[in-house]
Design a protein around this motif. Structure first.
Motif, short mmCIF file in Angstrom:
data_model
loop_
_atom_site.label_atom_id
_atom_site.label_comp_id
_atom_site.label_asym_id
_atom_site.label_seq_id
_atom_site.Cartn_x
_atom_site.Cartn_y
_atom_site.Cartn_z
N ILE A 56 0.85 -1.19 0.00
CA ILE A 56 0.00 0.00 0.00
C ILE A 56 0.89 1.24 0.00
O ILE A 56 1.83 1.34 0.78
CB ILE A 56 -0.92 0.03 1.24
CG1 ILE A 56 -1.80 -1.20 1.28
CG2 ILE A 56 -1.77 1.29 1.26
CD1 ILE A 56 -2.60 -1.32 2.58
N SER A 57 0.58 2.18 -0.86
CA SER A 57 1.26 3.47 -0.88
C SER A 57 0.21 4.53 -1.16
O SER A 57 -0.36 4.59 -2.26
CB SER A 57 2.35 3.50 -1.96
OG SER A 57 3.01 4.75 -1.97
N GLN A 58 -0.06 5.37 -0.16
CA GLN A 58 -1.17 6.32 -0.27
C GLN A 58 -0.82 7.59 0.50
O GLN A 58 -0.25 7.55 1.58
CB GLN A 58 -2.45 5.70 0.31
CG GLN A 58 -3.67 6.59 0.25
CD GLN A 58 -4.23 6.68 -1.15
OE1 GLN A 58 -4.10 5.75 -1.94
NE2 GLN A 58 -4.85 7.81 -1.46
N THR A 59 -1.18 8.74 -0.08
CA THR A 59 -1.04 10.02 0.60
C THR A 59 -2.44 10.55 0.90
O THR A 59 -3.27 10.65 0.00
CB THR A 59 -0.27 11.04 -0.25
OG1 THR A 59 1.06 10.54 -0.49
CG2 THR A 59 -0.17 12.38 0.48
N PHE A 60 -2.68 10.87 2.17
CA PHE A 60 -3.98 11.39 2.59
C PHE A 60 -3.89 12.91 2.68
O PHE A 60 -3.31 13.46 3.62
CB PHE A 60 -4.38 10.78 3.94
CG PHE A 60 -4.57 9.29 3.89
CD1 PHE A 60 -5.78 8.74 3.54
CD2 PHE A 60 -3.52 8.44 4.21
CE1 PHE A 60 -5.96 7.36 3.49
CE2 PHE A 60 -3.68 7.07 4.17
CZ PHE A 60 -4.91 6.53 3.81
N ASN A 61 -4.46 13.58 1.69
CA ASN A 61 -4.37 15.03 1.63
C ASN A 61 -5.43 15.74 2.46
O ASN A 61 -5.32 16.94 2.71
CB ASN A 61 -4.46 15.51 0.17
CG ASN A 61 -3.30 15.00 -0.66
OD1 ASN A 61 -2.16 15.03 -0.23
ND2 ASN A 61 -3.60 14.51 -1.87
#
Length: 216
Positions: A72-77
């Motif tokens: 998993i690779s995710q950025t929560f903006n």
């Protein structure tokens, strides 16, 4: 009842007991598990998974944000609450250390300490009191809605035999958008001949460490 019939009945009952017992153990070993993580907004999040593991990320309203297989690779903006459902698709694997769900809490405040900017009012010397020594550091702060916040986290110091800690000067201190200078006043003492590590803590309790070298 004939002996062979009685024996068959006993075997059938024993088989049934073993079957249900195994199912109960299997259910206990596969009880749903959860993990909770807190991060700042606009911060990359990663989680290592095998290629036979699928996942979905949902927001607080159940809306699908992303899905995939493997790492998993995710950025929560955007601040808020998110959940990651994890599905181990390897049916041959009876036990797994993977959680079934990860709860992500994304805060609206973010702070990054510039470790290259650290300054001491005087050197910390092993075997001598560090009382009154100040440590200053540049803290780059941003908030989702550009509002200021109060920072009152303590500076923790790790080291063999160390009793040093630090409190923020002029507590409480207000952080504004952009670069801020934080000053900590030390108290305690460190032993001779050891490294010490200064731990600067953000709003989520995450530590950004700085190790003093050489040994004091």
């Amino acid at each position: 009842m004939k002996k062979d019939s009685l024996l068959k009945l006993q075997i059938a009952i024993l088989t049934a007991i073993l079957f249900f017992s195994n199912n109960l153990v299997f259910a206990d070993n596969h009880a749903p598990t959860e993990k909770s993580i807190a991060i700042a907004y606009n911060t990359p999040f990663s989680y290592a998974l095998d290629n036979n593991v699928s996942w979905e990320i949902n927001d607080n309203n159940g809306g699908l944000i992303n899905s995939g297989i493997g790492n998993i690779s995710q950025t929560f903006n955007t601040p808020g609450s998110y959940t990651i459902a994890i599905h181990n698709n390897n049916t041959e694997e009876e036990h797994s250390s993977l959680p079934d769900k990860i709860n992500i809490s994304v805060s609206p405040n973010k702070i990054i300490f510039d470790l290259s900017s650290i300054q001491f009012s005087q050197d910390i010397v092993g075997g001598q009191s560090a009382n009154g020594i100040t440590v200053s550091i540049k803290a780059n702060f941003s908030s989702f809605d550009n509002s200021p916040v109060i920072y009152n986290q303590e500076l923790s110091v790790f080291g063999v035999g160390s009793t040093i800690s630090g409190k923020i000067k002029n507590n409480p201190t207000t952080l504004n958008q952009g670069a801020n200078i934080l000053v900590f006043i030390l108290d305690g003492q460190a032993t001779i001949g050891n490294n010490i590590q200064l731990n600067f803590t953000d709003f989520n309790g995450e530590v950004q460490p700085f190790t003093l070298t050489p040994k004091i």
